[in-house]
Design an enzyme around this catalytic site. Structure first.
Site, PDB file in Angstrom:
ATOM      1  N   LYS A   1      -4.460  -9.773  -9.321  1.00 37.69           N
ATOM      2  CA  LYS A   1      -5.576  -9.964  -8.375  1.00 37.69           C
ATOM      3  C   LYS A   1      -6.677  -9.134  -8.495  1.00 37.69           C
ATOM      4  O   LYS A   1      -6.288  -7.726  -8.562  1.00 37.69           O
ATOM      5  CB  LYS A   1      -5.069  -9.984  -6.979  1.00 37.69           C
ATOM      6  CG  LYS A   1      -6.118 -10.171  -5.899  1.00 37.69           C
ATOM      7  CD  LYS A   1      -5.392  -9.742  -4.555  1.00 37.69           C
ATOM      8  CE  LYS A   1      -6.358  -8.360  -4.263  1.00 37.69           C
ATOM      9  NZ  LYS A   1      -7.097  -8.447  -2.932  1.00 37.69           N
TER      10      LYS A   1
ATOM     11  N   LYS B   1     -10.418  -3.645  -5.560  1.00 35.53           N
ATOM     12  CA  LYS B   1     -11.276  -2.192  -5.712  1.00 35.53           C
ATOM     13  C   LYS B   1     -10.166  -0.991  -5.906  1.00 35.53           C
ATOM     14  O   LYS B   1     -10.602  -0.362  -6.827  1.00 35.53           O
ATOM     15  CB  LYS B   1     -11.635  -1.949  -4.332  1.00 35.53           C
ATOM     16  CG  LYS B   1     -12.624  -2.995  -3.664  1.00 35.53           C
ATOM     17  CD  LYS B   1     -13.110  -2.060  -2.336  1.00 35.53           C
ATOM     18  CE  LYS B   1     -13.979  -3.349  -1.421  1.00 35.53           C
ATOM     19  NZ  LYS B   1     -13.011  -3.679  -0.384  1.00 35.53           N
TER      20      LYS B   1
ATOM     21  N   LYS C   1       0.929  -1.053  -0.065  1.00 31.24           N
ATOM     22  CA  LYS C   1      -0.110   0.144   0.079  1.00 31.24           C
ATOM     23  C   LYS C   1       0.931   1.298  -0.019  1.00 31.24           C
ATOM     24  O   LYS C   1       0.468   2.077  -0.646  1.00 31.24           O
ATOM     25  CB  LYS C   1      -1.024   0.057   1.194  1.00 31.24           C
ATOM     26  CG  LYS C   1      -2.023  -1.013   1.067  1.00 31.24           C
ATOM     27  CD  LYS C   1      -3.024  -0.957   2.090  1.00 31.24           C
ATOM     28  CE  LYS C   1      -4.196  -2.015   2.141  1.00 31.24           C
ATOM     29  NZ  LYS C   1      -4.984  -2.248   3.256  1.00 31.24           N
TER      30      LYS C   1
HETATM   31  P1  ADP Z   1      -9.879  -5.266  -2.015  1.00 30.88           P
HETATM   32  O1  ADP Z   1      -8.563  -5.844  -2.148  1.00 30.88           O
HETATM   33  O2  ADP Z   1     -10.828  -5.155  -3.277  1.00 30.88           O
HETATM   34  O3  ADP Z   1      -9.920  -3.882  -1.273  1.00 30.88           O
HETATM   35  P2  ADP Z   1     -10.702  -6.178   0.562  1.00 30.88           P
HETATM   36  O4  ADP Z   1      -9.217  -6.173   1.039  1.00 30.88           O
HETATM   37  O5  ADP Z   1     -11.603  -5.395   1.087  1.00 30.88           O
HETATM   38  O6  ADP Z   1     -10.692  -6.074  -1.055  1.00 30.88           O
HETATM   39  O7  ADP Z   1     -11.171  -7.819   0.684  1.00 30.88           O
HETATM   40  C1  ADP Z   1     -12.099  -8.032   1.233  1.00 30.88           C
HETATM   41  C2  ADP Z   1     -12.354  -9.819   1.250  1.00 30.88           C
HETATM   42  O8  ADP Z   1     -12.350 -10.186  -0.013  1.00 30.88           O
HETATM   43  C3  ADP Z   1     -11.004 -10.596   1.918  1.00 30.88           C
HETATM   44  O9  ADP Z   1     -11.465 -11.408   2.388  1.00 30.88           O
HETATM   45  C4  ADP Z   1     -10.178 -10.776   0.714  1.00 30.88           C
HETATM   46  O10 ADP Z   1      -9.416 -11.754   0.965  1.00 30.88           O
HETATM   47  C5  ADP Z   1     -11.206 -10.937  -0.312  1.00 30.88           C
HETATM   48  N1  ADP Z   1     -10.805 -10.571  -1.692  1.00 30.88           N
HETATM   49  C6  ADP Z   1     -10.484  -9.509  -2.207  1.00 30.88           C
HETATM   50  N2  ADP Z   1      -9.939  -9.615  -3.317  1.00 30.88           N
HETATM   51  C7  ADP Z   1     -10.059 -10.919  -3.690  1.00 30.88           C
HETATM   52  C8  ADP Z   1      -9.675 -11.418  -4.896  1.00 30.88           C
HETATM   53  N3  ADP Z   1      -9.240 -11.071  -5.943  1.00 30.88           N
HETATM   54  N4  ADP Z   1      -9.777 -12.902  -4.808  1.00 30.88           N
HETATM   55  C9  ADP Z   1      -9.946 -13.645  -3.499  1.00 30.88           C
HETATM   56  N5  ADP Z   1     -10.538 -12.972  -2.590  1.00 30.88           N
HETATM   57  C10 ADP Z   1     -10.567 -11.671  -2.331  1.00 30.88           C
END
Ligand code: ADP
Ligand code: TRP
Length: 324
Positions: A189, A192, A110
């Site tokens: 991956k 958001k 980050k």
């Molecule tokens: P982002 O990376 O989009 O900000 P978050 O960190 O809020 O998402 O993740 C929320 C949940 O969704 C967590 O359990 C995270 O491991 C899962 N998650 C987020 N992106 C993925 C992905 N590309 N594949 C699998 N799980 C994901």
């Protein structure tokens, strides 16, 4: 078994969130004690616009409810409605080595992306450990990106118990192979913050455009398509049962398959899959009173459990000076 997990309210929820965490949580509610929450304190580490935070928090609540999270079968709340978690974070902070936090991949990624290197961002994993330990979470469904955060939470719990005596349950990550890393339309991956997400509740035009933009390789039409690292195959498979997945595999391995045709099919599949939820999502977005009341009730239930663990922790560290 007590299943617990949270999700940040830092943007619109996407297929990675859905298959990595949300769907699995919703499935678990039938036969387990489910604790599910929206982490807006965590979102403060990256969201600096108050109006966006309010809106994203409300929308994430609507998303979960629309997708089938049943507030009567589970405990569903918004993190900041249970402020006890910030007190526990402080208690945990004192048994958390700086070195442990310095090794966090998430912090390094980050800050490398330009997010301010604040103390909040640095101690993000401590707040996450508090989220889990405060409710006695045993199993934590997450995507693979959260594996290290779960290891940190375990380390903190073990260290706390060792220092002050048995206080917390040691949680375990629950990562599912097929949805561990859902790729985004660019093959990285899905996230958001990478601009590569397919949002669950995107409108029809945006969804179609996103699906049509999924990266593909340049294998000629009349050759078998590779499966390894194939983003289109991986995303399509998420919506299939094992038998359908085998059939899709065969189609990819048979010369003649056109990626453009498969993308159109995938668009329809996603659109139809979320159709019933979309209707409910629309209805909920307009029923603010119901949504807010549901979240308030959830917080009340969560606070009851939180107070048990917090009181135990306060006693074990010696904050109850009156018991001298
Ligand atoms: P982002 O990376 O989009 O900000 P978050 O960190 O809020 O998402 O993740 C929320 C949940 O969704 C967590 O359990 C995270 O491991 C899962 N998650 C987020 N992106 C993925 C992905 N590309 N594949 C699998 N799980 C994901
Ligand atoms: N860090 C998690 C994510 O980005 C969100 C989170 C906060 C969480 N607290 C949690 C996940 C507790 C599981 C348990 O997705």
């Amino acid at each position: 078994m007590r299943i617990l997990s949270g999700i940040q309210t830092s943007g619109s929820l996407h297929l990675g969130n859905y298959f990595g965490m949300m769907k699995r949580m919703i499935d678990y509610q039938e036969n387990n004690e489910l604790f599910c929450f929206l982490v807006n304190y965590h979102a403060l580490t990256t969201v600096f616009d108050a109006e966006s935070l309010r809106r994203q928090t409300y929308e994430a609540a609507c998303d979960f409810l629309a997708l089938g999270l049943d507030p009567d079968k589970s405990v569903f709340w918004i993190q900041s409605d249970v402020p006890e978690v910030t007190e526990l974070t402080w208690l945990l902070s004192n048994v958390t080595g700086v070195g442990l936090l310095e090794r966090s991949h998430s912090y390094k990624d980050k800050t490398a992306k330009g997010i301010p290197a604040s103390n909040g961002l640095f101690s993000y994993p401590v707040l996450m450990a508090a989220d889990i330990l405060l409710f006695g979470g045993e199993k934590v469904p997450v995507g693979k990106d959260q594996k290290q955060h779960l290891e940190i939470a375990r380390d903190i719990a073990i260290r706390f118990n060792h220092t002050y005596g048995e206080t917390f349950i040691i949680p375990e990550a629950d990562i599912e192979e097929d949805s561990a890393v859902v790729p985004g339309i660019d093959g990285q991956k899905m996230s958001k913050s990478y601009g590569n997400a397919i949002e669950i509740f995107a409108d029809e035009k945006t969804l179609r455009e996103k699906v049509m933009r999924i990266v593909t390789d340049s294998t000629p039409v009349d050759e078998p398509k590779p499966l390894e690292g194939n983003v289109l195959f991986k995303l399509y498979s998420l919506f299939l049962d094992p038998r359908e997945k085998i059939a899709l595999k065969e189609r990819f391995l048979t010369p003649g398959l056109k990626y453009g045709v498969v993308k159109k099919e995938l668009f329809s599949l996603i659109w139809e899959y979320f159709e019933p939820y979309r209707k409910e999502r629309k209805r909920l977005a307009q029923d603010k009173q119901f949504v807010l009341e549901t979240m308030r009730k959830g917080a009340r239930k969560a606070r009851e459990v939180a107070s048990i663990y917090l009181e135990r922790a306060r006693h074990n560290v010696g904050l109850d000076y009156w018991n001298i």
